[in-house]
Motif scaffolding. Structure first.
Motif, PDB file in Angstrom:
ATOM      1  N   ASP A   1      13.033  -8.331   5.767  1.00  0.00           N
ATOM      2  CA  ASP A   1      13.155  -7.945   4.372  1.00  0.00           C
ATOM      3  C   ASP A   1      12.292  -8.842   3.485  1.00  0.00           C
ATOM      4  O   ASP A   1      11.620  -8.361   2.573  1.00  0.00           O
ATOM      5  CB  ASP A   1      14.621  -8.002   3.937  1.00  0.00           C
ATOM      6  N   GLY A   2      12.275 -10.127   3.758  1.00  0.00           N
ATOM      7  CA  GLY A   2      11.447 -11.056   2.991  1.00  0.00           C
ATOM      8  C   GLY A   2       9.968 -10.733   3.113  1.00  0.00           C
ATOM      9  O   GLY A   2       9.208 -10.879   2.149  1.00  0.00           O
ATOM     10  N   ALA A   3       9.549 -10.305   4.301  1.00  0.00           N
ATOM     11  CA  ALA A   3       8.133  -9.970   4.507  1.00  0.00           C
ATOM     12  C   ALA A   3       7.679  -8.866   3.557  1.00  0.00           C
ATOM     13  O   ALA A   3       6.530  -8.858   3.116  1.00  0.00           O
ATOM     14  CB  ALA A   3       7.894  -9.559   5.958  1.00  0.00           C
ATOM     15  N   ARG A   4       8.574  -7.962   3.217  1.00  0.00           N
ATOM     16  CA  ARG A   4       8.229  -6.887   2.279  1.00  0.00           C
ATOM     17  C   ARG A   4       7.816  -7.456   0.925  1.00  0.00           C
ATOM     18  O   ARG A   4       7.024  -6.858   0.209  1.00  0.00           O
ATOM     19  CB  ARG A   4       9.407  -5.934   2.099  1.00  0.00           C
TER      20      ARG A   4
ATOM     21  N   LEU B   1       5.403   0.716   7.409  1.00  0.00           N
ATOM     22  CA  LEU B   1       6.561  -0.112   7.091  1.00  0.00           C
ATOM     23  C   LEU B   1       7.672   0.149   8.111  1.00  0.00           C
ATOM     24  O   LEU B   1       8.276  -0.797   8.638  1.00  0.00           O
ATOM     25  CB  LEU B   1       7.059   0.181   5.676  1.00  0.00           C
ATOM     26  N   SER B   2       7.903   1.395   8.437  1.00  0.00           N
ATOM     27  CA  SER B   2       8.937   1.752   9.413  1.00  0.00           C
ATOM     28  C   SER B   2       8.572   1.263  10.811  1.00  0.00           C
ATOM     29  O   SER B   2       9.400   0.652  11.506  1.00  0.00           O
ATOM     30  CB  SER B   2       9.138   3.272   9.423  1.00  0.00           C
ATOM     31  N   ALA B   3       7.337   1.522  11.226  1.00  0.00           N
ATOM     32  CA  ALA B   3       6.902   1.134  12.575  1.00  0.00           C
ATOM     33  C   ALA B   3       6.974  -0.375  12.764  1.00  0.00           C
ATOM     34  O   ALA B   3       7.524  -0.861  13.761  1.00  0.00           O
ATOM     35  CB  ALA B   3       5.481   1.638  12.831  1.00  0.00           C
TER      36      ALA B   3
ATOM     37  N   ASN C   1       0.798  -1.225   0.000  1.00  0.00           N
ATOM     38  CA  ASN C   1       0.000   0.000   0.000  1.00  0.00           C
ATOM     39  C   ASN C   1       0.831   1.276   0.000  1.00  0.00           C
ATOM     40  O   ASN C   1       0.283   2.378   0.045  1.00  0.00           O
ATOM     41  CB  ASN C   1      -0.953   0.014   1.202  1.00  0.00           C
ATOM     42  N   GLY C   2       2.136   1.143  -0.030  1.00  0.00           N
ATOM     43  CA  GLY C   2       2.985   2.336  -0.085  1.00  0.00           C
ATOM     44  C   GLY C   2       2.942   3.175   1.171  1.00  0.00           C
ATOM     45  O   GLY C   2       2.987   4.402   1.102  1.00  0.00           O
TER      46      GLY C   2
ATOM     47  N   VAL D   1      13.362   5.361   9.692  1.00  0.00           N
ATOM     48  CA  VAL D   1      12.713   5.285   8.376  1.00  0.00           C
ATOM     49  C   VAL D   1      13.185   4.061   7.589  1.00  0.00           C
ATOM     50  O   VAL D   1      14.372   3.808   7.462  1.00  0.00           O
ATOM     51  CB  VAL D   1      12.957   6.571   7.564  1.00  0.00           C
ATOM     52  N   VAL D   2      12.198   3.315   7.100  1.00  0.00           N
ATOM     53  CA  VAL D   2      12.429   2.225   6.160  1.00  0.00           C
ATOM     54  C   VAL D   2      11.760   2.684   4.877  1.00  0.00           C
ATOM     55  O   VAL D   2      10.542   2.827   4.809  1.00  0.00           O
ATOM     56  CB  VAL D   2      11.838   0.896   6.654  1.00  0.00           C
ATOM     57  N   SER D   3      12.557   2.965   3.863  1.00  0.00           N
ATOM     58  CA  SER D   3      12.020   3.491   2.603  1.00  0.00           C
ATOM     59  C   SER D   3      11.325   2.409   1.803  1.00  0.00           C
ATOM     60  O   SER D   3      11.739   1.245   1.806  1.00  0.00           O
ATOM     61  CB  SER D   3      13.144   4.103   1.775  1.00  0.00           C
TER      62      SER D   3
END
Length: 178
Positions: free
Chosen positions: A100-103, A81-83, A75-76, A175-177
């Motif tokens: 990272d895989g979960a992304r 994503l950061s939290a 969903n952008g 922050v996770v971009s």
């Protein structure tokens, strides 16, 4: 710049004040997201109720955090994503490779991978999934109860993703971009 002025707990009144007190009591802090949500007590009550419900389900916290990460990526929503990457690492103790895989809706654990893939398929198709997708999940050991909880987690995560993107909530997490 945020679209919703944060409601600060020490100046909040009425129902918003009560809800923010509840947030602080349960989390130990009041995240910016909930401060923004406090502009609409109905939204904040909905978030707290659904969050409490999914937290009492059968899916472990580490799986729920992966679901939140996967949905935030879809969903952008950089805020979520950061939290959830921070919570996943520090609270649920998920290693970096799994985060990272979960992304990408992936996991080295076949059961978790099936849960993530089904969640992404449901989200990407507005619930209209092929029978084969359900069968694949069931064959991987995902139960019907877990499938129901996937839908509940999606509802929670979509609500928070959409709110934070709409509100442009200020990110107080590392922050996770996208």
């Amino acid at each position: 710049m945020t679209h919703f002025a944060p409601v600060e707990p020490d100046t909040a009144t009425g129902e918003s004040a009560d809800l923010l007190t509840q947030v602080k009591k349960s989390l130990g802090a009041v995240p910016n997201m909930t401060k923004g949500m406090a502009n609409s007590p109905t939204l904040l009550k909905s978030f707290l109720a659904l969050s409490g419900a999914v937290g009492s389900g059968t899916l472990p916290a580490a799986v729920r955090e992966r679901l939140a990460i996967s949905t935030a990526q879809l969903n952008g929503c950089e805020y979520c994503l950061s939290a959830h990457t921070m919570i996943g690492a520090n609270v649920a103790k998920i290693d970096g490779e799994e985060l990272d895989g979960a992304r990408r809706g992936e996991s080295s654990d076949a059961h978790i991978a099936a849960v993530l893939q089904l969640s992404n398929t449901i989200a990407e198709n507005a619930g209209d999934v092929d029978e084969a997708d359900i069968e694949t999940a069931l064959e991987a050991g995902v139960t019907e109860e877990e499938i129901g909880e996937v839908v509940a987690n999606l509802a929670l995560n979509v609500m928070t993703n959409y709110f934070n993107v709409l509100a442009r909530t200020e990110n107080e997490f590392p922050v996770v971009s996208l």
